[in-house]
Motif scaffolding. Structure first.
Motif, PDB file in Angstrom:
ATOM      1  N   ARG A  56     -80.854  -5.035-111.518  1.00 28.30           N
ATOM      2  CA  ARG A  56     -81.268  -4.048-112.518  1.00 28.30           C
ATOM      3  C   ARG A  56     -80.269  -2.907-112.615  1.00 28.30           C
ATOM      4  O   ARG A  56     -79.946  -2.431-113.718  1.00 28.30           O
ATOM      5  N   GLY A  69     -84.453  -5.804-126.504  1.00 23.22           N
ATOM      6  CA  GLY A  69     -83.982  -6.511-125.319  1.00 23.22           C
ATOM      7  C   GLY A  69     -84.819  -6.207-124.091  1.00 23.22           C
ATOM      8  O   GLY A  69     -85.105  -7.086-123.274  1.00 23.22           O
ATOM      9  N   GLY A 122     -86.801  -9.041-121.855  1.00 17.26           N
ATOM     10  CA  GLY A 122     -86.517  -9.184-120.428  1.00 17.26           C
ATOM     11  C   GLY A 122     -87.708  -8.874-119.557  1.00 17.26           C
ATOM     12  O   GLY A 122     -88.001  -9.587-118.584  1.00 17.26           O
ATOM     13  N   MET A 178     -83.026 -11.622-114.942  1.00 16.63           N
ATOM     14  CA  MET A 178     -83.917 -10.970-115.899  1.00 16.63           C
ATOM     15  C   MET A 178     -83.918  -9.455-115.686  1.00 16.63           C
ATOM     16  O   MET A 178     -83.959  -8.677-116.646  1.00 16.63           O
ATOM     17  N   VAL A 233     -80.764  -8.080-117.304  1.00 15.61           N
ATOM     18  CA  VAL A 233     -80.904  -7.958-118.765  1.00 15.61           C
ATOM     19  C   VAL A 233     -81.740  -6.736-119.116  1.00 15.61           C
ATOM     20  O   VAL A 233     -81.392  -5.952-120.015  1.00 15.61           O
ATOM     21  N   PHE A 234     -82.827  -6.570-118.410  1.00 22.20           N
ATOM     22  CA  PHE A 234     -83.661  -5.398-118.625  1.00 22.20           C
ATOM     23  C   PHE A 234     -82.893  -4.113-118.314  1.00 22.20           C
ATOM     24  O   PHE A 234     -83.020  -3.101-119.020  1.00 22.20           O
ATOM     25  N   CYS A 263     -80.489  -2.920-121.172  1.00 19.85           N
ATOM     26  CA  CYS A 263     -81.198  -2.286-122.290  1.00 19.85           C
ATOM     27  C   CYS A 263     -81.678  -0.888-121.925  1.00 19.85           C
ATOM     28  O   CYS A 263     -81.564   0.045-122.726  1.00 19.85           O
TER      29      CYS A 263
END
Length: 521
Positions: free
Chosen positions: A42, A72, A76, A92, A95-96, A99
């Motif tokens: 993250r 997004g 995610g 995941m 990706v989160f 954003c």
């Protein structure tokens, strides 16, 4: 208001990981120390998103960028409970993180662009909505939806064996990606993902809304602020936010696990302790909206540093006393509340903050969010009987307390004369640019305050022009009286009214102006 609502979703998204940390570990059949790398994923995404957002916000439409980042984040976040492999969960989360990094950078820059010197209370309000979301996340995850994970699963999640558990035969797709057994985990992430999707729709509506060009004119009219040690100050702020945000996110994410495993609390008590941290965090940020109107940002940072140092020291000393944990956690949350928005407001007083500068702050925060939780996770894995989270919180409080006096000394250092002259030149360019925007977009202005501001600028420009014109006319008349026969046949070009291209003849020390130029003036 839409940006505030988006930051509420950001707080929900960040705060939901802590109380569902054990559930995520069970979902991927790993223990807590093994999946601590989701914070790395993250934070890496957050780091990349911050850099991308810093460049894009100086070149593209803000609402479009923020809307796409919310889309997004929604995708995610909604897919996180379906991950059955730890590596997929990390992806995941990355990706989160991309954003949310774009959203965090863009939200701060947008508030600074709108309010400029009056941005302090609005920044506090922006980060108050983030804290409010982080406060509501544990309530949503544990108190409202409850916990349906069997006790034996928690025993599995707490096992010291770091290898992946043996699973019953199943299809490969089901092992990698599938519906979680804990439906409350699914609903918690689904609710937050739906909320962020609604925010995406609002930003798209704003994107298609026509924005007057006066915003560009106001931006051009702003004075360029700089400091003597600007690069050093930015570097120290990078380190400052590294320790501050790292400690904030780490404590908010690990306090639930700390309460259940080290302090002997039940799940509901640990969730309450987690909410106590984020609750006082949010409440103090809410009150800081009013405090920012009467207190300087530097004063608020000093008070926050003192409170963080005192409360973290109490946590280390009385690490198993439940009453002390509740009180010190509440004080620690309140002390951490105003540091980030106050830091941005404080540096805005001394230098102009644009997308790249804001990205640097968020990058430092992202690195802190990436490194410090991993350190705490490693300490919990190797030394489960030691409160590693409390030691790290105390060390971060000491670091921020030492860094701020150094930053203040650098920011208040007097400027060199060359820097002052350069800044005056930049202010003049901004003034001229403002006049141009005023002439082009005169019909778009409807507010009396804006019209009065542009009238003052025009009046100053007219006075400057008249003074220069009268000086040129007077000089040309003197030249014509002294040596009229030495006027060159090379006349001034109409495109360069205040420059001369005359050829000097004889012994005349000056360049005379043409007669027709005087008449035109």
């Amino acid at each position: 208001m839409v940006v505030y609502a988006a930051f509420l979703g950001l707080g929900l998204s960040i705060g939901i990981v802590g109380p569902t940390f054990q559930d995520l570990a069970v979902n991927v059949n790993r223990n807590i120390s093994d999946i601590s790398y989701i914070f790395v994923g993250r934070a890496c995404g957050y780091l990349g998103g911050s850099v991308i957002g810093g460049f894009l916000f100086d070149r593209m439409n803000h609402n479009l960028i923020l809307g796409l980042s919310m889309l997004g984040a929604s995708v995610g976040l909604s897919l996180v409970p379906f991950c059955k492999k730890a590596i997929l969960l990390v992806v995941m989360m990355a990706v989160f993180g991309i954003c949310t990094g774009i959203l965090d950078t863009g939200g701060n820059v947008l508030i600074l662009h709108i309010w400029r010197s009056e941005a302090a209370p609005h920044l506090q309000a922006l980060h108050f909505t983030f804290a409010l979301g982080a406060f509501l996340a544990p309530i949503l995850a544990k108190l409202a939806l409850g916990s349906a994970v069997p006790s034996e699963n928690h025993m599995i999640a707490d096992m010291s064996n770091h290898s992946e558990l043996t699973l019953p035969p199943a299809a490969d797709l089901e092992v990698i990606f599938g519906v979680p057994a804990n439906k409350n985990l699914l609903w918690a992430y689904a609710v937050i993902g739906t909320y962020t999707l609604v925010m995406f729709a609002f930003f798209i509506v704003l994107f298609f809304k026509k924005i007057p060009n006066q915003e560009k004119a106001k931006e051009a009219a702003q004075k360029i602020r700089t400091t003597k040690y600007q690069n050093a100050l930015l570097g120290l702020l990078f380190v400052f936010f590294f320790f501050y945000v790292g400690a904030e996110v780490t404590y908010g994410s690990y306090v639930f696990s700390f309460g259940t495993r080290h302090a002997g609390m039940s799940e509901s008590q640990a969730a309450g302790l987690n909410s106590a941290f984020w609750g006082t965090f949010a409440a103090c940020r809410g009150m800081a909206i009013c405090f920012a109107t009467c207190l300087q940002p530097g004063t608020m940072i000093v008070l926050s540093n003192v409170g963080s140092l005192f409360s973290s020291l109490l946590l280390v000393i009385f690490d198993k006393n439940h009453i002390c944990l509740w009180v010190a956690t509440a004080v620690y949350g309140a002390s951490m509340a105003t540091t980030f928005p106050s830091g941005i407001s404080w540096i805005e007083q001394y230098m102009t903050i644009k997308g790249k500068s804001a990205a640097l702050f968020v990058v430092g925060a992202a690195l802190g969010e990436m490194v410090i939780p991993v350190v705490v996770g490693s300490l919990q894995g190797k030394y489960p009987h030691l409160p590693g989270i409390l030691y790290v919180s105390l060390g971060s409080a000491i670091a921020t307390g030492v860094l701020f006096p150094i930053m203040y000394k650098l920011a208040t250092a007097p400027l060199h004369s060359k820097i002052q002259e350069s800044r005056k030149s930049e202010d003049q360019k901004a003034l001229l640019s403002t006049s141009r925007f005023n002439d082009e977009d005169e019909d778009d202005y409807g507010e009396e305050g804006a019209e009065e501001e542009w009238d003052k600028v025009d009046f100053e420009m007219i006075e400057m022009t008249d003074t220069m014109r009268n000086s040129v006319i007077e000089t040309s008349r003197k030249i014509l009286r002294e040596s009229p026969t030495e006027i060159s046949s090379h006349l001034l070009s109409n495109d360069t009214p205040f420059s001369s291209s005359l050829v000097i003849t004889g012994n005349s020390p000056v360049k005379p102006l043409p007669l027709d130029r005087e008449k035109n003036d």
